[in-house]
Design a protein around this motif. Structure first.
Motif, PDB file in Angstrom:
ATOM      1  N   CYS A   1      69.820  38.045  44.718  1.00 52.56           N
ATOM      2  CA  CYS A   1      68.885  39.557  44.237  1.00 52.56           C
ATOM      3  C   CYS A   1      68.075  38.695  43.679  1.00 52.56           C
ATOM      4  CB  CYS A   1      69.501  39.452  42.564  1.00 52.56           C
ATOM      5  SG  CYS A   1      68.414  40.999  41.734  1.00 52.56           S
TER       6      CYS A   1
ATOM      7  N   LYS B   1      79.321  42.570  41.631  1.00 48.21           N
ATOM      8  CA  LYS B   1      77.821  41.936  41.697  1.00 48.21           C
ATOM      9  C   LYS B   1      77.726  41.262  40.957  1.00 48.21           C
ATOM     10  CE  LYS B   1      75.730  46.201  45.022  1.00 48.21           C
ATOM     11  NZ  LYS B   1      75.773  46.715  44.811  1.00 48.21           N
TER      12      LYS B   1
ATOM     13  N   ASP C   1      71.740  43.094  40.114  1.00 46.36           N
ATOM     14  CA  ASP C   1      71.328  43.354  41.288  1.00 46.36           C
ATOM     15  C   ASP C   1      70.368  44.626  41.603  1.00 46.36           C
ATOM     16  OD1 ASP C   1      72.525  44.263  45.095  1.00 46.36           O
ATOM     17  OD2 ASP C   1      71.952  46.069  43.852  1.00 46.36           O
TER      18      ASP C   1
END
Length: 313
Positions: free
Chosen positions: A197, A236, A228
């Protein structure tokens, strides 16, 4: 398996400052199940100085320390700790061990002030928040300045006193300056992997490796925009943990949730499936799917314990 969690970063003192200022108490005790639940048994409670309070940062931090300490003492399930042995005893007795921190060195006007905060219980210092202060530049400054001369002195004094240096929020120049002037392990209490990210608050692979080489720890953060950019989810978030484990080893990855859902300034939607402390069982389940018991215990508690034992004692 039974696990306990050491959370490397929380802004709870900010909430306590606000609520006690309105006459509410005890804040932590009333919200125990909400903020700690069955898992969080150690936590760094950091005083963050909002930008609008920077003009009186020292006064604000002292007020926040006092109000937080008063709130802790009104509840029977907490203990402010200044040593790992105290934390171990609190956890053994099923109480929550709280370490006092400063998120940003704005209140540190001199080395004498830093020593005074240490006497008040300070054991974690995040050198900068995201903006410039007298110690160095934060990640949102454009000048790319590193540590100031005073910042170098602060790092040296923190090492002498046994205060953990936290490199979350500092810019890259300051990050490398800090590692250049201290030989101690450091942590990034609430940062993720920039490779997954691309956010300035996340760390590059080179930064992650440098922390690990010092036997430091990176606490994976559950702020949505750091997880994210499109759809921040629990899966994630766990991907950040797994990526860092693969890159630098499980001994250098921890948890630094930075749950801020309870603050007016930052309230809103969190990471999907991991919005607050009540979702920690889901995180543990995901970690158990990827790692063995030894690794999960290290990530959830033991790595930060080792770091604090080395620096604080």
């Amino acid at each position: 398996m039974d696990y306990v969690v050491f959370d490397a970063h929380s802004d709870l003192p900010t909430l306590v400052w606000e609520e006690r200022g309105k006459g509410e108490s005890p804040v932590l005790e009333r919200n125990f199940e909400k903020f700690f639940g069955d898992y969080v048994r150690a936590r760094v409670a950091s005083v963050w100085t909002p930008p609008e309070k920077r003009v009186y940062a020292l006064r604000y931090a002292l007020e926040a320390f006092r109000r937080f300490k008063s709130d802790v003492h009104e509840g029977g399930r907490f203990e402010l700790v200044t040593a790992v042995s105290e934390m171990d005893e609190a956890v053994k007795e099923n109480r929550v061990a709280l370490w006092l921190g400063l998120e940003g060195g704005e209140p540190i006007e001199s080395l004498d002030v830093l020593e005074t905060f240490h006497e008040l219980g300070l054991r974690v210092l995040t050198l900068t928040w995201s903006l410039r202060n007298q110690i160095g530049d934060g990640v949102f400054e454009r000048t790319n300045g590193g540590l100031t001369n005073f910042g170098v002195e602060v790092v040296g004094k923190a090492e002498e006193l046994g205060i953990v240096i936290d490199l979350s929020h500092i810019n890259e120049a300051g990050f490398w300056d800090a590692l250049d002037v201290t030989s101690f392990p450091v942590m990034a209490s609430h940062s993720n992997a920039r490779a997954l990210c691309d956010h300035p608050r996340n760390l590059t692979d080179e930064q992650l490796k440098a922390i690990a080489e010092r036997d430091g720890v990176v606490g994976a953060v559950a702020i949505p925009s750091f997880v994210d950019k499109e759809r921040p989810t629990l899966d994630k978030y766990v991907e950040h943990i797994a990526y860092m484990v693969d890159l630098i080893g499980y001994r250098h990855v921890g948890l630094g949730f930075d749950f801020v859902y309870y603050l007016r300034e930052w309230g809103g939607k969190g990471v999907e499936g991991f919005e607050n402390e009540s979702r920690i069982p889901s995180l543990i389940e995901k970690l158990e799917e990827r790692f063995g018991e030894k690794e999960v215990r290290a990530i959830t508690f033991e790595n930060l314990r080792r770091l604090f034992g080395h620096v604080v004692g």
